[in-house]
Design a protein around this motif. Sequence first.
Motif, mmCIF file in Angstrom:
data_model
loop_
_atom_site.group_PDB
_atom_site.id
_atom_site.type_symbol
_atom_site.label_atom_id
_atom_site.label_comp_id
_atom_site.label_asym_id
_atom_site.label_seq_id
_atom_site.Cartn_x
_atom_site.Cartn_y
_atom_site.Cartn_z
ATOM 1 N N ASN A 14 0.841 -1.193 0.000
ATOM 2 C CA ASN A 14 0.000 0.000 0.000
ATOM 3 C C ASN A 14 0.878 1.247 0.000
ATOM 4 O OD1 ASN A 14 0.611 0.911 2.756
ATOM 5 N ND2 ASN A 14 -0.658 -0.790 3.453
ATOM 6 N N ALA A 16 1.296 3.708 2.015
ATOM 7 C CA ALA A 16 2.005 4.056 3.253
ATOM 8 C C ALA A 16 3.328 3.308 3.340
ATOM 9 C CB ALA A 16 1.135 3.753 4.469
ATOM 10 N N VAL A 17 3.296 2.018 3.028
ATOM 11 C CA VAL A 17 4.523 1.218 3.051
ATOM 12 C C VAL A 17 5.508 1.726 1.997
ATOM 13 C CG1 VAL A 17 5.477 -1.089 2.662
ATOM 14 C CG2 VAL A 17 3.347 -0.820 3.954
ATOM 15 N N ILE A 20 7.217 4.770 3.287
ATOM 16 C CA ILE A 20 8.211 4.402 4.299
ATOM 17 C C ILE A 20 9.475 3.865 3.629
ATOM 18 C CG2 ILE A 20 8.718 2.776 6.157
ATOM 19 C CD1 ILE A 20 5.745 3.008 6.969
ATOM 20 N N MET A 81 8.413 7.551 10.650
ATOM 21 C CA MET A 81 7.889 6.403 9.908
ATOM 22 C C MET A 81 6.928 5.572 10.766
ATOM 23 S SD MET A 81 9.020 6.890 6.932
ATOM 24 C CE MET A 81 8.863 8.649 7.362
ATOM 25 N N LEU A 82 7.201 5.505 12.071
ATOM 26 C CA LEU A 82 6.304 4.788 12.977
ATOM 27 C C LEU A 82 4.934 5.461 13.019
ATOM 28 C CD1 LEU A 82 5.801 2.584 15.100
ATOM 29 C CD2 LEU A 82 6.715 4.149 16.825
ATOM 30 N N LEU A 84 3.693 7.451 10.770
ATOM 31 C CA LEU A 84 3.092 7.321 9.442
ATOM 32 C C LEU A 84 2.419 5.959 9.289
ATOM 33 C CD1 LEU A 84 2.588 8.077 6.490
ATOM 34 C CD2 LEU A 84 4.947 7.377 5.973
ATOM 35 N N TYR A 85 3.087 4.911 9.710
ATOM 36 C CA TYR A 85 2.541 3.561 9.570
ATOM 37 C C TYR A 85 1.268 3.378 10.408
ATOM 38 C CZ TYR A 85 2.111 -1.503 9.875
ATOM 39 O OH TYR A 85 1.619 -2.777 9.834
ATOM 40 N N VAL A 86 1.297 3.843 11.652
ATOM 41 C CA VAL A 86 0.170 3.642 12.563
ATOM 42 C C VAL A 86 -1.071 4.402 12.102
ATOM 43 C CG1 VAL A 86 -0.685 4.071 14.897
ATOM 44 C CG2 VAL A 86 1.613 3.137 14.568
ATOM 45 N N SER A 88 -1.697 5.938 9.189
ATOM 46 C CA SER A 88 -2.124 5.736 7.798
ATOM 47 C C SER A 88 -3.151 4.616 7.701
ATOM 48 C CB SER A 88 -0.916 5.417 6.914
ATOM 49 O OG SER A 88 -0.331 4.173 7.297
ATOM 50 N N ARG A 89 -3.095 3.653 8.614
ATOM 51 C CA ARG A 89 -4.049 2.542 8.574
ATOM 52 C C ARG A 89 -5.478 3.030 8.740
ATOM 53 N NH1 ARG A 89 -2.666 -1.630 12.929
ATOM 54 N NH2 ARG A 89 -2.461 0.271 14.163
ATOM 55 N N GLU A 97 -5.913 5.194 -1.426
ATOM 56 C CA GLU A 97 -4.484 5.429 -1.259
ATOM 57 C C GLU A 97 -4.094 6.792 -1.827
ATOM 58 O OE1 GLU A 97 -2.196 2.237 -2.844
ATOM 59 O OE2 GLU A 97 -2.774 0.849 -1.259
#
Length: 295
Positions: A14, A16-17, A20, A81-82, A84-86, A88-89, A97
């Motif tokens: 996706n 977000a990944v 990152i 990045m942490l 962003l990952y959390v 973005s879900r 997206e």
Amino acid sequence: MAANSLSYQFKNANIAVKLIVINVAVFIVFNLVPWIVQINNDILTKYFVLPTDFIKLIKQPWSVLSYAFLHADVWHLLWNMLYLYVFSRFILNLFTEKRLLTVYLLGGIVGGIAFLILYYILPAFKGESYLLGASAAVNAIIVFIATYSPNTVIRVFFFSVKLWQIAVLFVLIDLLGLPTSGNAGGSIAHLGGAAFGYIYAMQLSKGNDIGLWFENIMDTMSSWFSKTPSRKKTPLRTVHRTTKQKSKNTKTTKANVSKSEKQQEIDAILDKISKSGYDSLSKAEKDFLFKAGKE
């Protein structure tokens, strides 16, 4: 084989990944290359950070966005990045997206512009400086989803907190850090990104998509690099198919009705999230929303 596998995984990840991975790759390149050729990191990064010097800014206008993909050190990169990952879900559960990418990129741009404007206006800022880091873009994402779905609950260690509470905490940290921290310029950029995320979500809840123009630009740029094979023109024949055409029209009407009912169900779920939070949804509702987001 491994390279092909990594390429396939990146292509199917996706957005977000992908962001990152890009941020991590940029960090590695901008730190590894200078080490290999034995030069100072600043020689390479100075062309991509956002400078306050007007002449330098004119020479590198791309830096109003490129700065958001550079980081000062590993911890700077890791925390951004942490977050962003959390967060973005939550956005990807509700939106496409493309919308996440729009919030991220425009949040970074607005944060950079806020940094430049206030740097020249406020007397506290003197001398030459520069900006780097994805914090403004990440703050835009956090505040965007916290504004659009404020009562959604997230688990932080042993506590359950709502998204709006986390967003308020982030904003307060930057506001309080303006006069005391040594990174007032960075705090201004963070607040600029947060302000954009808030305005975008508020307008979107009113039915006004202020990021649509940016999505159209991205679509246009994407079409430049698409590899769609050109079709050879062939002579056209007129064929009369009255019965089949009526059948096709009937199927189209049914499809439109189905889409309308589906959209109504999506709207009802989004209203439920806004009032009671994401965790209030049943498993069936979460599955339905997830599948709808993939279409």
